[in-house]
Design an enzyme around this catalytic site. Structure first.
Site, PDB file in Angstrom:
ATOM      1  CB  SER A 166      19.198  53.575  28.750  1.00 45.06           C
ATOM      2  OG  SER A 166      19.616  53.396  30.067  1.00 45.06           O
ATOM      3  CG  HIS A 176      14.524  54.668  31.512  1.00 49.90           C
ATOM      4  ND1 HIS A 176      14.724  55.824  30.819  1.00 49.90           N
ATOM      5  CD2 HIS A 176      15.764  54.216  31.845  1.00 49.90           C
ATOM      6  CE1 HIS A 176      16.013  56.068  30.726  1.00 49.90           C
ATOM      7  NE2 HIS A 176      16.664  55.118  31.340  1.00 49.90           N
ATOM      8  CG  ASN A 201      18.973  57.961  27.986  1.00 48.53           C
ATOM      9  OD1 ASN A 201      19.776  58.743  28.482  1.00 48.53           O
ATOM     10  ND2 ASN A 201      18.481  56.934  28.655  1.00 48.53           N
ATOM     11  CD  GLU A 260      12.136  58.352  29.440  1.00 46.74           C
ATOM     12  OE1 GLU A 260      11.847  58.941  28.396  1.00 46.74           O
ATOM     13  OE2 GLU A 260      13.208  57.745  29.583  1.00 46.74           O
TER      14      GLU A 260
HETATM   15  P1  NAD Z   1      26.075  48.368  35.819  1.00 47.45           P
HETATM   16  O1  NAD Z   1      27.175  47.974  34.892  1.00 47.45           O
HETATM   17  O2  NAD Z   1      26.396  49.249  37.006  1.00 47.45           O
HETATM   18  O3  NAD Z   1      25.346  47.065  36.421  1.00 47.45           O
HETATM   19  C1  NAD Z   1      24.900  46.006  35.624  1.00 47.45           C
HETATM   20  C2  NAD Z   1      24.811  44.770  36.515  1.00 47.45           C
HETATM   21  O4  NAD Z   1      24.183  43.720  35.781  1.00 47.45           O
HETATM   22  C3  NAD Z   1      26.194  44.222  36.960  1.00 47.45           C
HETATM   23  O5  NAD Z   1      26.239  44.139  38.383  1.00 47.45           O
HETATM   24  C4  NAD Z   1      26.266  42.850  36.308  1.00 47.45           C
HETATM   25  O6  NAD Z   1      26.961  41.894  37.097  1.00 47.45           O
HETATM   26  C5  NAD Z   1      24.779  42.514  36.182  1.00 47.45           C
HETATM   27  N1  NAD Z   1      24.512  41.474  35.203  1.00 47.45           N
HETATM   28  C6  NAD Z   1      25.064  41.278  33.984  1.00 47.45           C
HETATM   29  N2  NAD Z   1      24.537  40.180  33.413  1.00 47.45           N
HETATM   30  C7  NAD Z   1      23.632  39.675  34.270  1.00 47.45           C
HETATM   31  C8  NAD Z   1      22.776  38.534  34.255  1.00 47.45           C
HETATM   32  N3  NAD Z   1      22.747  37.716  33.212  1.00 47.45           N
HETATM   33  N4  NAD Z   1      21.979  38.323  35.318  1.00 47.45           N
HETATM   34  C9  NAD Z   1      22.008  39.151  36.398  1.00 47.45           C
HETATM   35  N5  NAD Z   1      22.814  40.235  36.469  1.00 47.45           N
HETATM   36  C10 NAD Z   1      23.605  40.493  35.423  1.00 47.45           C
HETATM   37  O7  NAD Z   1      24.959  49.028  34.894  1.00 47.45           O
HETATM   38  P2  NAD Z   1      23.804  50.087  35.316  1.00 47.45           P
HETATM   39  O8  NAD Z   1      24.303  51.461  35.073  1.00 47.45           O
HETATM   40  O9  NAD Z   1      23.249  49.702  36.650  1.00 47.45           O
HETATM   41  O10 NAD Z   1      22.722  49.800  34.169  1.00 47.45           O
HETATM   42  C11 NAD Z   1      21.777  48.745  34.264  1.00 47.45           C
HETATM   43  C12 NAD Z   1      20.612  49.034  33.350  1.00 47.45           C
HETATM   44  O11 NAD Z   1      20.028  50.297  33.714  1.00 47.45           O
HETATM   45  C13 NAD Z   1      20.978  49.141  31.865  1.00 47.45           C
HETATM   46  O12 NAD Z   1      19.933  48.597  31.099  1.00 47.45           O
HETATM   47  C14 NAD Z   1      21.078  50.641  31.663  1.00 47.45           C
HETATM   48  O13 NAD Z   1      20.846  51.039  30.330  1.00 47.45           O
HETATM   49  C15 NAD Z   1      19.956  51.129  32.578  1.00 47.45           C
HETATM   50  N6  NAD Z   1      20.069  52.521  33.018  1.00 47.45           N
HETATM   51  C16 NAD Z   1      21.284  53.048  33.336  1.00 47.45           C
HETATM   52  C17 NAD Z   1      21.369  54.373  33.756  1.00 47.45           C
HETATM   53  C18 NAD Z   1      22.694  54.980  34.131  1.00 47.45           C
HETATM   54  O14 NAD Z   1      22.774  56.205  34.303  1.00 47.45           O
HETATM   55  N7  NAD Z   1      23.736  54.184  34.309  1.00 47.45           N
HETATM   56  C19 NAD Z   1      20.204  55.158  33.864  1.00 47.45           C
HETATM   57  C20 NAD Z   1      18.966  54.566  33.570  1.00 47.45           C
HETATM   58  C21 NAD Z   1      18.909  53.240  33.147  1.00 47.45           C
END
Ligand code: NAD
Length: 291
Positions: free
Chosen positions: A119, A140, A190, A152
């Site tokens: 993000s 993204h 963001n 994005e």
């Molecule tokens: P989340 O906490 O729901 O999930 C993250 C996952 O990554 C977890 O299941 C964790 O076990 C896994 N993980 C951690 N370390 C790891 C590794 N070394 N290898 C493999 N898996 C691993 O988080 P999320 O909300 O799904 O966010 C994930 C990404 O998406 C982030 O970069 C975030 O910035 C981006 N993002 C989030 C949103 C949102 O609204 N939450 C929107 C767009 C983008």
């Protein structure tokens, strides 16, 4: 570039949404996570979300079955070796993402495109630590992935045109719309959204309004479909804090300083919906404001 097999790293709320839309569009999907629980939960969530789409008449029962059949899971990054496109969607921490790319690279084909769903973290910096900065991009998605129209696409300084065009074609095949953003902290959505959420937390912190009055004000007074604190819980407060820190560090402007109350919620492990508690408590039948 012919993309048929997509490897998704991280099976959290975004990773499972990305796997869902990729599988529905006919891609072979390999979903990986360090946590076996996360993978198991992701399969249950995807099945439930696909089922909901069937009941709303958006997809057929066959499309639901076929999509699930396109998805396999693994805990081993080395299994992603034959993927044409990698979408990294693990926890929003630069060291975590760098370690993933480092472990993944020796297994990949030279032509595989690497992308991150980050993000906020610099695409150029993530790319520079790989052996293929020209084949590295920001991809993204918005949350919830099956519903939100925008993706994005962020070029790092070295990203080449065939890579950008290949990713744009994937977005089109998903029936989504690509917006091109330059690689500056938090990109477009963001950069604008997170300071608003952070300001809502300051409004709460300074006692200007309660959780309910802040969310009601923005829903009824600014016509937002969700209040900013409800939205923060939905995104994940750890992710919101991480993005504010990237804006603060990357743009060196005090207007982006994260609200201490946001930090306190994250330190408490009250990360929003995913931990059942954030600005609201989700453990009962209806969400109850925690302040
Ligand atoms: P989340 O906490 O729901 O999930 C993250 C996952 O990554 C977890 O299941 C964790 O076990 C896994 N993980 C951690 N370390 C790891 C590794 N070394 N290898 C493999 N898996 C691993 O988080 P999320 O909300 O799904 O966010 C994930 C990404 O998406 C982030 O970069 C975030 O910035 C981006 N993002 C989030 C949103 C949102 O609204 N939450 C929107 C767009 C983008």
């Amino acid at each position: 570039m012919n993309i048929q097999k997509v490897g998704i790293v991280g099976a959290g709320q975004m990773g499972n949404g990305i796997a869902h839309v990729m599988a529905l569009a006919g891609y072979d999907v390999l979903l990986t996570d360090v946590s076996a629980d996360a993978l198991e939960k992701a399969m249950i969530v995807m099945s439930g979300n696909l089922e909901r789409q069937v009941s709303r008449g958006k997809i057929t029962e066959d499309e639901h079955k076929n999509a699930l059949a396109q998805i396999t899971t693994t805990q081993k990054l080395s299994d992603l070796g034959d993927c044409d496109l990698i979408i990294e969607s693990a926890t929003e921490r630069e060291t975590v993402k760098q370690a993933i790319f480092e472990d993944l690279l020796p297994h990949l084909k030279p032509e595989t495109i690497l992308t991150s769903n980050t993000s906020s973290i610099s695409i150029t910096r993530l790319a520079s630590r790989t052996d293929r900065p020209e084949k590295f991009m920001g991809f993204h998605f918005m949350n919830p992935v099956p519903i939100m129209q925008l993706v994005e696409l962020i070029r790092g300084i070295a990203t080449d045109e065939p890579t950008y065009n290949a990713c744009k074609e994937v977005v089109e095949r998903l029936n989504k719309t690509a917006a091109s953003a330059e690689d500056f902290p938090a990109f477009i959505v963001n950069r604008i959204l997170m300071p608003m959420i952070n300001e809502a937390v300051y409004t709460l912190y300074e006692g200007v309004g309660s959780v309910k009055s802040i969310d009601d004000s923005m829903k009824l007074g600014a016509n937002h479909p969700m209040g900013p604190l409800e939205l923060a819980d939905f995104i994940g407060l750890d992710t919101c804090l991480a993005i504010m820190n990237v804006l603060h560090d990357g743009l060196a402007d005090t207007k982006y300083r994260p609200c201490p109350l946001l930090t306190k919620y994250v330190e408490a492990g009250w990360l929003g919906r995913k931990t059942q508690r954030g600005f609201y408590d989700y453990r009962g039948d209806v969400p109850v404001p925690t302040r």
